[in-house]
Design an enzyme around this catalytic site. Structure first.
Site, mmCIF file in Angstrom:
data_model
loop_
_atom_site.group_PDB
_atom_site.id
_atom_site.type_symbol
_atom_site.label_atom_id
_atom_site.label_comp_id
_atom_site.label_asym_id
_atom_site.label_seq_id
_atom_site.Cartn_x
_atom_site.Cartn_y
_atom_site.Cartn_z
ATOM 1 C CB ILE A 248 -0.959 0.044 1.213
ATOM 2 C CG1 ILE A 248 -1.818 -1.225 1.288
ATOM 3 C CG2 ILE A 248 -1.869 1.276 1.130
ATOM 4 C CD1 ILE A 248 -2.741 -1.286 2.488
ATOM 5 C CG HIS B 176 -11.906 -2.737 7.784
ATOM 6 N ND1 HIS B 176 -12.610 -2.764 6.615
ATOM 7 C CD2 HIS B 176 -10.651 -3.203 7.480
ATOM 8 C CE1 HIS B 176 -11.841 -3.214 5.645
ATOM 9 N NE2 HIS B 176 -10.652 -3.489 6.144
ATOM 10 N NE ARG C 22 -10.126 -6.608 7.100
ATOM 11 C CZ ARG C 22 -11.280 -7.065 6.626
ATOM 12 N NH1 ARG C 22 -12.085 -7.768 7.399
ATOM 13 N NH2 ARG C 22 -11.628 -6.817 5.371
ATOM 14 C CB THR D 195 -1.812 -0.657 10.494
ATOM 15 O OG1 THR D 195 -0.756 -0.019 9.766
ATOM 16 C CG2 THR D 195 -1.303 -1.956 11.095
#
Ligand SMILES: NC(=O)c1ccc[n+]([C@@H]2O[C@H](COP(=O)([O-])OP(=O)(O)OC[C@H]3O[C@@H](n4cnc5c(N)ncnc54)[C@H](O)[C@@H]3O)[C@@H](O)[C@H]2O)c1
Ligand SMILES: O=C(O)C[C@H](O)C(=O)O
Length: 320
Positions: free
Chosen positions: A14, A176, A89, A120
């Protein structure tokens, strides 16, 4: 007027894409910071060598020294590790929490006036910890996830309706993770809400349910395909939209992870909500009216974020 300065903390997949986009859009000069020697320098030089071809002026520097981010206007944080197939995640929390501590200290010392955009994962807990470690005001520390999740939702809807992605609006709220809340009632084609489009025969409830499910699992879909890491093009585009919005004081209303102080009946937690993003960072949190089902989904997403925050405090009691 001197150019703005964009510091990218983390120069991986990224980070490199962010550097390319920031330079191409002439958002300012770019510093790529990473602990890996050579990577930020190499990516910076490679991108700079494309500038005569594409015709943009931006100075790019790679560094392992936090002094080089001094005075940055925007810091975008991707430092840490990404997941691989079979991982969630949340499995990244232990490693990435330690990374947030060192990054927070670096930003606090060298770029305390920057807007900090955390990417992050696990996002909501990491941006919460980063704000505490950096000590920067909460309005200047925001997390990127909602724009990405909403962009995925918009893209899948545009495919379903065979219309331009630009005609589709959508909002995804909450943490998220797989509990995120794509808001069907507030998602539209040219202002027409999805429930009306179902009534008009443009699609079916079953198809919208499948798109909502695919959106929730959108990150995992890319991880399963790439096998070596996670998405980077769309995440970078999302964070660049946030940086540009701040630098140009555009006041876009976008879903971001923001610190709540009473909104939605919650305090001292970061979670995805619509915000007004402008020159003061998070200038306002928009409290969307949720119906019973949406509220139940939002509450379960918030509970998942709280669990991650508790795990962070166990690992680093200074966060308690
Ligand atoms: N919020 C979102 O929507 C979203 C989307 C995609 C990815 N992510 C997350 O973003 C993060 C980065 O993803 P990526 O694909 O760029 O990963 P990557 O592995 O390609 O890059 C991470 C970089 O961080 C560097 N790094 C590690 N520790 C560091 C430290 N202490 N200081 C500075 N740099 C350090 C590594 O050397 C590496 O270059 C991951 O945690 C990933 O899960 C979040
Ligand atoms: O899914 C991941 O691990 C990366 C990111 O959060 C994403 O949604 O693409």
């Amino acid at each position: 007027m001197a150019r703005k300065k964009i510091a990218l903390i983390g120069a991986g997949m990224i980070g490199g894409t962010l550097a390319h986009l920031a330079a191409q859009k002439e958002l300012g000069d770019v510093v790529l910071f990473d602990i890996a020697e050579g990577i930020p320098e190499g990516k910076g030089l490679d991108i700079a060598e494309s500038s005569p071809i594409d015709g943009y002026d931006s100075h790019l520097k790679g560094s392992q020294d936090y002094k080089d981010i001094a005075g940055a206007d925007v810091c975008i944080v991707t430092a840490g590790v990404a997941r691989k197939p079979g991982m969630s995640r949340d499995d990244l929390l232990g490693i990435n929490l330690k990374v947030m501590k060192s990054v927070g200290e670096g930003i606090k010392t060298h770029a305390p006036n920057a807007l900090v955009i955390c990417i992050t994962n696990p996002l909501d807990a990491m941006v919460w910890a980063l704000q505490k470690f950096s000590g920067l005001p909460a309005n200047k520390v925001v997390g990127m996830a909602g724009i990405l999740d909403s962009a995925r939702f918009r893209y899948f809807l545009a495919e379903e309706f065979n219309v331009s992605v630009e005609s589709v609006t959508a909002f995804v709220l909450g943490g998220h993770g797989d509990t995120m809340v794509p808001l069907v009632r507030y998602s539209t084609v040219a202002g027409i809400p999805l429930p009306d489009l179902i009534e008009m025969g443009w699609t079916t409830q079953a198809k919208i349910d499948a798109i909502v499910d695919r959106t929730r699992k959108g990150g995992g879909e890319i991880v399963a395909l790439l096998k070596t890491g996670s998405a980077y093009y769309a995440p970078a585009a999302s964070a660049i939209q946030m940086a540009e919005c701040y630098l140009k004081d555009k006041k876009l209303v976008v879903p971001c992870a923001a610190q709540l102080s009473g909104q939605y009946g919650l305090n001292d937690l970061y979670v995805g909500v619509p915000i007004v993003l402008g020159a003061d960072g998070c200038e306002r949190i928009v409290e969307v009216k949720l119906n019973k089902d949406e509220k139940a989904m939002f509450d379960s997403s918030v509970a998942a974020v709280h669990e991650l925050m508790d795990a962070c405090v166990k690992l680093d009691p200074s966060l308690g």
